[in-house]
Design an enzyme around this catalytic site. Structure first.
Site, PDB file in Angstrom:
ATOM      1  N   ASN A  44       8.473  -4.316   3.261  1.00 44.22           N
ATOM      2  CA  ASN A  44       7.059  -4.109   3.532  1.00 44.22           C
ATOM      3  C   ASN A  44       6.667  -4.551   4.933  1.00 44.22           C
ATOM      4  O   ASN A  44       5.904  -3.869   5.619  1.00 44.22           O
ATOM      5  CB  ASN A  44       6.221  -4.856   2.491  1.00 44.22           C
ATOM      6  CG  ASN A  44       4.740  -4.579   2.606  1.00 44.22           C
ATOM      7  OD1 ASN A  44       4.314  -3.464   2.880  1.00 44.22           O
ATOM      8  ND2 ASN A  44       3.933  -5.607   2.415  1.00 44.22           N
ATOM      9  N   HIS A  53       0.836  -1.205   0.000  1.00 44.72           N
ATOM     10  CA  HIS A  53       0.000   0.000   0.000  1.00 44.72           C
ATOM     11  C   HIS A  53       0.874   1.260   0.000  1.00 44.72           C
ATOM     12  O   HIS A  53       1.911   1.303   0.657  1.00 44.72           O
ATOM     13  CB  HIS A  53      -0.856   0.063   1.266  1.00 44.72           C
ATOM     14  CG  HIS A  53      -2.004  -0.888   1.292  1.00 44.72           C
ATOM     15  ND1 HIS A  53      -1.847  -2.253   1.368  1.00 44.72           N
ATOM     16  CD2 HIS A  53      -3.348  -0.660   1.281  1.00 44.72           C
ATOM     17  CE1 HIS A  53      -3.037  -2.832   1.411  1.00 44.72           C
ATOM     18  NE2 HIS A  53      -3.965  -1.898   1.352  1.00 44.72           N
TER      19      HIS A  53
END
Length: 293
Positions: A146, A116
């Site tokens: 991440n 995201h």
């Protein structure tokens, strides 16, 4: 449950291709109501702005990823977001042409996470969180980054917002060098990610910059330095003094080390079962709504 009530609940939880009220809310997501400016004209090719309930993105049809995502975080929105259970619902963005957008299968066995830009953990409602799983808000991200350093940067940003009251945040990608990787479907893999923060109360601003690999390499930049690195002026309305000097930002790795020292809550099987049943119910309602429309 009566049909109208069921439909109303489904509407709240389901994915919406055109967020309600997003066009009206979009200017409030940018500092001083001004969108970031692309100082590198190459980035403007096939660039499409999209507004969502709690964030806005500029999507590139060339890279098939967002170039940036903009948010206005507040103490209240962060508190609300912590009460929203995560429900992964990745989906393709129907508002983009098929030949300019990523597809779900592009990420299958790619070796990269679906990362995201505007984090799901920032979203103050279930509907906003569902929108954050649009592939228009997703970029190929190194798994170590991440799930480690970048997650710490995101959480550090939320904590800083809670302390300061409100922040404008622009998260983006950089494609540096001549050998940029790509996954299936021509989705390009960024070499770096950045998260720029602006405190409107103090007038301070700065940005995290991290390599999109497992090196855990990161640094803090001024907004002017970030513009030179990324080709994006994330806060074009800032005075020169605020642009030239980076604000003091929390060390994300220090926050992670502090979390490791805290005693962790061990989830019971009853809690796990309740969570999984709730996720199954939300998925059923989304699928039911899609069958109607």
């Amino acid at each position: 449950m009566r049909a109208p009530a069921l439909l109303a609940t489904a509407l709240v939880l389901a994915l919406g291709s055109v967020p309600v009220g997003a066009q009206d809310a979009c200017p409030g997501l940018f500092a001083d109501g001004r969108m970031p400016v692309l100082t590198n004209p190459k980035l403007a090719v096939r660039a499409t702005p999209l507004c969502f309930e709690a964030f806005a993105v500029l999507h590139s049809g060339v890279t098939r990823t967002p170039l940036y995502a903009a948010e206005h975080l507040t103490r209240a929105s962060i508190a609300a977001a912590r009460a929203v259970a995560r429900d992964d619902s990745f989906h393709e963005e129907a508002r983009l042409p098929e030949d300019q957008r990523a597809a779900l299968e592009d990420y299958v066995r790619s070796g990269f996470d679906r990362g995201h830009l505007a984090p799901a953990g920032d979203m103050p409602t279930a509907s906003a969180q569902a929108e954050s799983f649009s592939l228009a808000n997703i970029t190929p991200q190194n798994r170590v980054l991440n799930r480690g350093l970048w997650a710490d940067i995101e959480e550090g940003t939320r904590r800083l917002t809670s302390r300061r009251g409100a922040l404008f945040v622009v998260t983006g990608v950089i494609f540096s060098g001549d050998a940029v990787q790509q996954i299936k479907g021509g989705v390009l893999v960024p070499t770096h990610l950045f998260k720029a923060l602006y405190d409107p109360a103090s007038g301070e601003a700065g940005a995290y910059l991290a390599r999109n690999d497992d090196s855990k390499d990161w640094r803090v930049l001024s907004i002017d330095d970030l513009r030179r690195e990324s080709g994006i002026d994330v806060f074009p309305g800032l005075p020169q003094a605020a642009r030239a000097t980076a604000m003091s930002l929390p060390d994300p790795q220090a926050s992670a080390r502090a979390d490791e020292r805290r005693p962790r809550h061990e989830q019971t099987w009853q809690e796990w079962l309740e969570r999984e049943l709730a996720r199954a119910a939300r998925k059923f309602l989304r699928d039911l709504l899609r069958s109607f429309f």
